[in-house]
Structure formats: C-alpha cells, structure tokens
Design an enzyme around this catalytic site. Structure first.
Site, PDB file in Angstrom:
ATOM      1  N   HIS A 299      48.390  47.237  49.660  1.00  0.00           N
ATOM      2  CA  HIS A 299      48.334  47.879  50.965  1.00  0.00           C
ATOM      3  C   HIS A 299      49.385  47.238  51.869  1.00  0.00           C
ATOM      4  O   HIS A 299      49.639  46.029  51.786  1.00  0.00           O
ATOM      5  CB  HIS A 299      46.951  47.725  51.599  1.00  0.00           C
ATOM      6  CG  HIS A 299      45.870  48.477  50.902  1.00  0.00           C
ATOM      7  ND1 HIS A 299      45.320  49.635  51.391  1.00  0.00           N
ATOM      8  CD2 HIS A 299      45.230  48.231  49.723  1.00  0.00           C
ATOM      9  CE1 HIS A 299      44.401  50.082  50.565  1.00  0.00           C
ATOM     10  NE2 HIS A 299      44.318  49.243  49.530  1.00  0.00           N
TER      11      HIS A 299
ATOM     12  N   ASN B 263      38.121  42.119  42.188  1.00  0.00           N
ATOM     13  CA  ASN B 263      39.510  42.344  42.600  1.00  0.00           C
ATOM     14  C   ASN B 263      39.611  42.358  44.122  1.00  0.00           C
ATOM     15  O   ASN B 263      38.786  42.954  44.811  1.00  0.00           O
ATOM     16  CB  ASN B 263      40.038  43.663  42.031  1.00  0.00           C
ATOM     17  CG  ASN B 263      40.054  43.656  40.510  1.00  0.00           C
ATOM     18  OD1 ASN B 263      39.349  44.410  39.855  1.00  0.00           O
ATOM     19  ND2 ASN B 263      40.856  42.779  39.934  1.00  0.00           N
TER      20      ASN B 263
ATOM     21  N   ASP C  78      40.032  53.897  40.310  1.00  0.00           N
ATOM     22  CA  ASP C  78      41.035  53.418  41.275  1.00  0.00           C
ATOM     23  C   ASP C  78      42.415  53.946  40.883  1.00  0.00           C
ATOM     24  O   ASP C  78      43.436  53.284  41.049  1.00  0.00           O
ATOM     25  CB  ASP C  78      41.046  51.892  41.346  1.00  0.00           C
ATOM     26  CG  ASP C  78      41.774  51.358  42.575  1.00  0.00           C
ATOM     27  OD1 ASP C  78      42.010  52.130  43.531  1.00  0.00           O
ATOM     28  OD2 ASP C  78      42.144  50.156  42.566  1.00  0.00           O
TER      29      ASP C  78
ATOM     30  N   ALA D  26      48.585  47.613  41.462  1.00  0.00           N
ATOM     31  CA  ALA D  26      48.574  48.695  42.456  1.00  0.00           C
ATOM     32  C   ALA D  26      47.762  49.872  41.933  1.00  0.00           C
ATOM     33  O   ALA D  26      48.299  50.876  41.479  1.00  0.00           O
ATOM     34  CB  ALA D  26      49.995  49.131  42.797  1.00  0.00           C
TER      35      ALA D  26
END
Length: 411
Positions: free
Chosen positions: A165, A243, A298, A333
């Site tokens: 992010h 995570n 994700d 990512a």
C-alpha cells in the site's frame, strides 16, 4: 504461487492471449428441465455422503426429484458448495480498484471459472475521493448481483505494516472518513480493514458495527492488549492472519495470539505456499478451529492471467512464477491464487479434512456475509452454487445459480 508456479489451465491461457470471457454467466432458460446430480461424494453440513445426489430445479437446490428431471452420473467425483471469497482485488488482467465496469466483470468471471461463485471486491489504499468514486461503481455491480459487496483494505492502516500500500496515501481511521466510504458504497460495504491501534481506530470499529459492516483487524502494529480492546469494541475478522502484523512472540504475543484465541474472530488465511508456511496454517486451524477460518485469495490482476508487470493501486508489481511482489522494495503484493488451487493444496499438501476445507472456503465466509441462508452449503432451498472436483481434487465443473459456468468434464 510457489507450490504450483507453472499451472495454467486452458481458460487461463486463452485469457493471457487476449481472449476475454463473457462478462456475465447466462441465466437458466425458461422451461429448463430439473437436474439430478448423482453418484458423487457430496459434502453436506451434516457430513460427507458417498453416492449422494443433489437435485437442481431452476436456480435452487430442491429436496424432491421432479418426474421429468435429467440425471447426470458423477460417480468418482466430489460435489462441494461454490467457493466464497471475501478478500479479492482482481483477476484475469483486471483490477477491482481501477478497472472499468467491463474489466471488473471480466475479473469476476475469471474467478467463477475457478469455482468462486460469490466474491467480495477489495480495494487498495487510494485518495479518499477516488475510493468513494470506486465504491459507487462497485456498488452498482453489487446491486446487480455480480458482487457480494465491497471490502476497503486501506487507507486506514499502519505505515509500519503497510505491505503493498502507498504510504503517502495512508491515514488514521477517523470515523468521519470511514463513514464517507461506507456511505459511498450505498449499503454494499461488507468489510473495512483497520489498524485499530491508530487514533480513531476503536471509534471506527464501533461505527462499522453500528452500520452492519465487518470491522477487520489488519496491516496493524497493535499489541496484544490493543488487539483485545478492538475485539471487545466489535472487530470480528483478522485480515490475512500472520501477514502484515507483528510476529508471535513469547513475551510480546502481539495481535496473532489475541486473534487466534478469541472465539469471536474469524481468521483469513492465504494458502498459496508463499504467504504462509504449512506450520503456520496448521497452527491457525488447530487453535481457531476450522469453524473460524476463512480461506481467501487476496488475488490481484494476474490471478488466472499470467506473469508480467501490473499496477496495484499506484504501485508497480512484478509477477514472476506466479508470485507478486512490488517492483520497489520487493514486498509481497497480493497473490495470483484462485480458490480451486487453495482447496486442492489444503487437502493434498496440508492434509486437512475435506469437510474442514469446505467450511473454510464456503460456509464460514458465507456466514460472515450474512448469506448462509442462501449460499455456503448444498441444502434444499439454497442457490445451486456448486463445484465439481475429480478424485485428485482438480476442478471439473462449476455451477452458479443453476447454470453451468464450467460444463462438467467427465472424460
């Protein structure tokens, strides 16, 4: 993914060459005959049934077989409920954060081809006005039934645990800002990930609870005690446990211990062979129990598409051998995972009971969404959302709302 880096089925290869899937699944034709799926091993909430059958009439599962029903013999296969993904950023080359409505629909369809019949679109950190605009676009697709809702992952997260992010766009979880995004979603906001130790964090948790939105603890640098406070305030989900949070310590246990031990928390897990060591996965299932785990992807744009360069919000990502990392800094990512691969890995590599995997990939996330009366299990009255697997747990068919998204491959 590291566990299966080169795996690409024929659908994925067509997508990589540029052929785009249909944006929506066809609706059942009027007058379509009821269908009896017989002979498979069927996973039900009450247990696994050998030589079972599931009866489909229109868009729903029914308990009685009409006289004119067709019969499809699925002997040697498994029938499990359609997968429910509550944390997914894109797929098929499309981003849910930045893509056009057509792009988003293609991303949704890509995941349906891999068994995800219900999907929540996740955003990544961005400017508040931009995220509000995206919420408006995604809410339209949710209102149409293409999405199950919206998950805001960021910008209310810790710069210490930001992952993939943009730090420049992070902000404290001011309840007014949180409310702005919830309002922009027009009733379709399902979850907001927060670093609840930041100023405004606990008040934002309470605000979300008041509006019927899941408060998820993630991308956090919280202590054990701060995490307990957030749970007591109403947080109910751990965003990708392990995570983007402090590791478990024997003197400073941090958020992981608090999230695992509290029966009010459902823990998200990314089982792709990259995000978690198998021992960490086993630890979570052992301490939380299968009833408190939600397997997620994700996923980012490259899921079901292929290696290459992508954008995740404003950050550039390199995907190599199925593993996505930021070009600058190398942080993981998101993933290129699809839930059919997560299912197979959980059963064949991690040796989890099939019933536990079904709970974590279908029933538990359906309950979180408040949709278990419609999806998440193979029971009469529920939508006919199901996945057909062979004896090696490879996907061989997908049905959504009574229509085959992937026609059964029985050869």
């Amino acid at each position: 993914m590291a566990a299966d880096p080169g795996a690409r089925d024929s659908v994925d290869m067509r997508l990589r060459r540029g052929a785009r899937p249909a944006t929506r699944d066809p609706q059942p034709a009027t007058g379509t005959r009821p269908l009896i799926l017989s002979g498979a091993t069927v996973v039900l909430p009450t247990g696994t049934v050998q030589d079972g059958r599931v009866i489909i009439d229109g868009t729903r599962i029914t308990g009685a077989a009409p006289e004119n029903a067709q019969v499809l013999d699925l002997t040697g296969h498994w029938l499990v409920p359609g997968f429910v993904d509550i944390h997914n950023h894109g797929g098929g080359g499309a981003s849910f954060t930045s893509g056009t409505p057509e792009d988003v629909l293609n991303g949704i369809h890509t995941h349906r081809l891999h068994g995800t019949t219900t999907l929540v679109a996740s955003t990544v950190t961005g400017d508040m006005d931009f995220l509000a605009q995206r919420a408006g676009l995604l809410s339209e697709l949710a209102e149409q039934g293409d999405l199950a809702g919206i998950h805001f992952e960021g910008p209310f997260i810790s710069p210490c645990r930001k992952g993939a992010h943009s730090e420049a766009l992070l902000r404290d979880p001011d309840p007014a800002d949180v409310r702005k995004l919830v309002d922009a979603a027009r009733g379709t906001a399902k979850m907001v990930t927060l670093a609840t130790e930041l100023p405004g964090g606990l008040d934002s948790v309470r605000l979300l609870v008041e509006h019927g939105v899941i408060a998820a603890i993630g991308h956090t640098d919280a202590s054990y005690e701060q995490t307990v406070e957030a749970i007591d305030a109403g947080a109910t989900v751990a965003t990708h446990l392990f995570n983007a949070m402090p590791p478990l310590g024997h003197r400073d246990p941090g958020p992981i211990a608090a999230l695992l031990e509290d029966e009010r928390i459902t823990v998200e897990l990314i089982n792709d062979g990259t995000h978690l060591h198998p021992a960490a996965l086993e630890l979570a299932f052992h301490h939380a129990g299968a009833e408190r785990v939600a397997l997620i992807t994700d996923a980012m744009d490259a899921a079901g598409f292929g290696d290459g360069r992508y954008m995740l919000g404003p950050l550039e990502v390199e995907v190599s051998e199925g593993v996505a990392r930021l070009v600058e800094g190398g942080s993981i990512a998101g993933s290129t995972l699809t839930l059919d691969r997560a299912f197979k890995r959980s059963v064949t590599v991690d040796r989890l009971p099939v019933e536990d995997v079904v709970a974590a990939i279908s029933a538990n996330p359906a309950r979180l969404l408040g949709s278990y009366d419609e999806i998440g299990s193979l029971e009469p009255g529920k939508y006919a959302d199901l996945v057909l697997l062979d004896s090696a747990f490879d996907l061989k068919g997908v049905m959504r709302r009574g229509t085959w998204v992937v026609e059964p491959q029985l050869g």
